[in-house]
Design an enzyme around this catalytic site. Structure first.
Site, short mmCIF file in Angstrom:
data_model
loop_
_atom_site.label_atom_id
_atom_site.label_comp_id
_atom_site.label_asym_id
_atom_site.label_seq_id
_atom_site.Cartn_x
_atom_site.Cartn_y
_atom_site.Cartn_z
N ARG A 22 14.48 15.22 18.19
CA ARG A 22 13.46 16.28 18.05
C ARG A 22 12.39 15.46 19.07
NH1 ARG A 22 16.15 19.91 16.46
NH2 ARG A 22 15.94 21.27 14.86
N GLU A 70 9.55 24.00 23.42
CA GLU A 70 10.41 24.15 23.98
C GLU A 70 10.19 25.40 23.85
OE1 GLU A 70 13.98 22.89 22.03
OE2 GLU A 70 14.29 20.82 22.39
N HIS A 81 18.26 21.68 25.57
CA HIS A 81 18.75 21.77 23.78
C HIS A 81 20.27 22.72 23.86
CE1 HIS A 81 16.43 21.89 19.13
NE2 HIS A 81 17.72 21.44 19.44
P1 NAP Z 1 20.49 13.11 8.56
O1 NAP Z 1 21.96 13.53 8.25
O2 NAP Z 1 19.73 13.51 7.52
O3 NAP Z 1 19.79 12.45 9.35
C1 NAP Z 1 18.91 11.97 9.68
C2 NAP Z 1 18.88 10.43 9.71
O4 NAP Z 1 16.93 10.23 10.13
C3 NAP Z 1 19.11 9.56 8.75
O5 NAP Z 1 19.71 8.09 8.81
C4 NAP Z 1 18.04 8.57 7.74
O6 NAP Z 1 17.93 7.76 7.73
C5 NAP Z 1 16.60 8.63 8.98
N1 NAP Z 1 15.23 8.45 9.29
C6 NAP Z 1 15.21 9.93 8.78
N2 NAP Z 1 13.27 9.37 8.29
C7 NAP Z 1 13.19 8.34 9.64
C8 NAP Z 1 12.34 7.54 9.83
N3 NAP Z 1 10.90 7.06 9.39
N4 NAP Z 1 12.43 6.38 10.08
C9 NAP Z 1 13.93 5.79 10.46
N5 NAP Z 1 14.92 6.92 9.83
C10 NAP Z 1 14.73 7.90 10.01
O7 NAP Z 1 20.82 14.14 9.50
P2 NAP Z 1 21.74 14.84 10.58
O8 NAP Z 1 22.36 15.71 10.38
O9 NAP Z 1 22.35 13.10 11.57
O10 NAP Z 1 20.57 15.73 11.86
C11 NAP Z 1 19.25 14.57 12.42
C12 NAP Z 1 18.36 15.54 13.07
O11 NAP Z 1 19.50 15.87 14.72
C13 NAP Z 1 18.48 16.46 12.87
O12 NAP Z 1 17.42 16.73 12.15
C14 NAP Z 1 17.69 17.60 14.53
O13 NAP Z 1 16.18 17.43 14.51
C15 NAP Z 1 17.93 16.92 14.95
N6 NAP Z 1 19.53 17.79 15.90
C16 NAP Z 1 19.48 17.91 17.25
C17 NAP Z 1 20.31 18.62 17.34
C18 NAP Z 1 20.03 19.22 18.85
O14 NAP Z 1 20.49 19.80 19.43
N7 NAP Z 1 19.65 18.97 19.82
C19 NAP Z 1 21.02 18.83 17.19
C20 NAP Z 1 22.03 18.74 15.87
C21 NAP Z 1 20.15 18.02 15.09
P3 NAP Z 1 16.87 7.38 6.28
O15 NAP Z 1 16.64 8.41 5.59
O16 NAP Z 1 17.63 5.87 5.48
O17 NAP Z 1 15.50 6.65 6.91
C1 8YV Z 2 20.44 24.78 17.43
C2 8YV Z 2 19.28 21.69 16.52
O1 8YV Z 2 20.21 23.96 18.41
O2 8YV Z 2 20.77 22.03 14.27
C3 8YV Z 2 19.68 21.22 15.09
O3 8YV Z 2 18.49 21.03 14.19
O4 8YV Z 2 18.67 21.57 17.21
C4 8YV Z 2 20.75 22.57 16.86
O5 8YV Z 2 21.59 22.60 16.60
C5 8YV Z 2 19.23 24.75 16.69
O6 8YV Z 2 18.57 24.79 15.42
C6 8YV Z 2 19.89 26.78 16.94
O7 8YV Z 2 18.23 26.94 16.82
#
Ligand code: NAP
Ligand code: 8YV
Length: 321
Positions: free
Chosen positions: A231, A260, A278
């Site tokens: 994020r 964004e 994004h």
């Molecule tokens: P997840 O499985 O919940 O993984 C989150 C990771 O972050 C865990 O390893 C957690 O480990 C760590 N974490 C959380 N808070 C933390 C902190 N304060 N300090 C250090 N580590 C921390 O989530 P995910 O499915 O991998 O997704 C992660 C994030 O990616 C989403 O929440 C979203 O914001 C972002 N995302 C972006 C896109 C995009 O389009 N750019 C798409 C999908 C997701 P611990 O709990 O052990 O700390």
């Molecule tokens: C999407 C994301 O772009 O899953 C997330 O957290 O950031 C992305 O996969 C978004 O959620 C669609 O609005």
């Protein structure tokens, strides 16, 4: 299953709309504003399908709301603790997008290091034929030490892919993972001190917002590269721009931004920055899977079964079947 009323505030994926319309009564409003609903609808709505902000003021005023099915794995646009207190379950779309996002992250990393978008533009502009070869890139993935900030579902997929590139991989999370062999660093600063490339894939929350500080960037060093697919809130963009302007780090690759869809135009001026709007999960294939998960959460719930992917804050509201 009785026909329930589902509210869709703002934009939503077409597949969600099409599937929900077959099963539920669907009400659409332009934004998540309670003022756009009459009293009858306020009482009828029992579910929400959404991809944007759902304010507490809306949750509070829908007396029969049972579930909010969010399109996206990150659900920072919903106060899930508040929803839990109101007895409202929140679901998200984990796992189905992890591989796509990890693929894109590797692409963004390579684009940043090897200037592939700039090299392609050079060719398209006819400059290869006129001016000769594109300049050698200052940066490379070779020999890099990668620190992954967040080793959850997506972070793990990124790590798995990077293993194939033969680079050194470490990570920082709040708790050490028992089932991985990557080196663990107990603080983000230590991760940055021990590595030259930082990939942020953590959720937005009070602890992660602005956690990539100027000190963390300095620790990466002048060859350092920062990649953000989690994020935009994880870093203050002014801090990043200052670091790039002053050679504190060598480059950055960003898929996400603080506010964004606006992107600070100052970032456009850096040749050592790669920017994406994004799009990490944005293929038809993956967005369809996410859309289906939104709908299937609602169907399951209103069929009297547990939601498929409730967020942790609302897990205690699950039905036990
Ligand atoms: P997840 O499985 O919940 O993984 C989150 C990771 O972050 C865990 O390893 C957690 O480990 C760590 N974490 C959380 N808070 C933390 C902190 N304060 N300090 C250090 N580590 C921390 O989530 P995910 O499915 O991998 O997704 C992660 C994030 O990616 C989403 O929440 C979203 O914001 C972002 N995302 C972006 C896109 C995009 O389009 N750019 C798409 C999908 C997701 P611990 O709990 O052990 O700390
Ligand atoms: C999407 C994301 O772009 O899953 C997330 O957290 O950031 C992305 O996969 C978004 O959620 C669609 O609005």
């Amino acid at each position: 299953m009785s026909k329930r009323t589902i509210l869709i505030p703002g934009n939503i994926h077409q597949r969600i709309l099409a599937r929900l319309t077959d099963i539920f009564t669907v009400i659409r409003i332009s934004t998540a504003d309670i003022a756009l609903l009459n009293d009858q609808l306020v009482n009828e709505i029992s579910g929400i399908a959404s991809m944007g902000v759902i304010p507490n003021s809306l949750i509070a005023r829908l007396p029969n709301l049972e579930i909010i099915a969010h399109f996206g794995v990150g659900y920072d646009v919903i106060d899930a603790n508040y929803a839990a207190r109101q007895g409202v379950i929140v679901s998200n779309t984990p796992d189905v997008l992890s591989e796509e996002v990890a693929d894109t992250t590797v692409g963004l990393l390579l684009n940043t290091l090897r200037e592939l978008p700039q090299a392609e533009n050079y060719l398209r502009q006819g400059r290869w034929a006129k001016e000769g070869n594109y300049p050698l890139t200052k940066l490379t993935l070779r020999g890099r030490k990668i620190g992954i900030y967040g080793l959850g579902r997506i972070g793990l997929e990124i790590a798995k892919r990077l293993e194939a590139f033969g680079v050194c991989i470490e990570y920082h999370t709040r708790s050490k993972k028992v089932d991985v062999s990557y080196g663990y660093r107990s603080s983000l600063l230590e991760l940055a001190q021990q590595n030259d490339t930082l990939i942020a894939i953590v959720p937005s929350n009070a602890a992660t917002d602005h956690s990539v500080t100027s000190e963390v960037l300095s620790a990466l060093g002048p060859q350092g590269v920062f990649i953000n697919v989690g994020r935009g809130t994880v870093i203050d963009e002014n801090v990043l721009i200052h670091a790039l302007e002053n050679g504190v780090i060598a480059g950055a690759g960003l898929d996400v931004f603080e506010v964004e869809p606006s992107t600070p135009t100052r970032l456009f001026d850096f040749p050592n920055v790669s920017l994406l709007p994004h799009v990490a999960s944005a293929s038809i294939h993956t967005r369809d899977l996410m859309a289906d998960l939104v709908v299937d959460n609602l169907i399951n719930w209103f069929d009297g079964k547990p939601a498929l992917t409730p967020v942790i804050e609302t897990i205690n509201l699950q039905r036990s079947i």
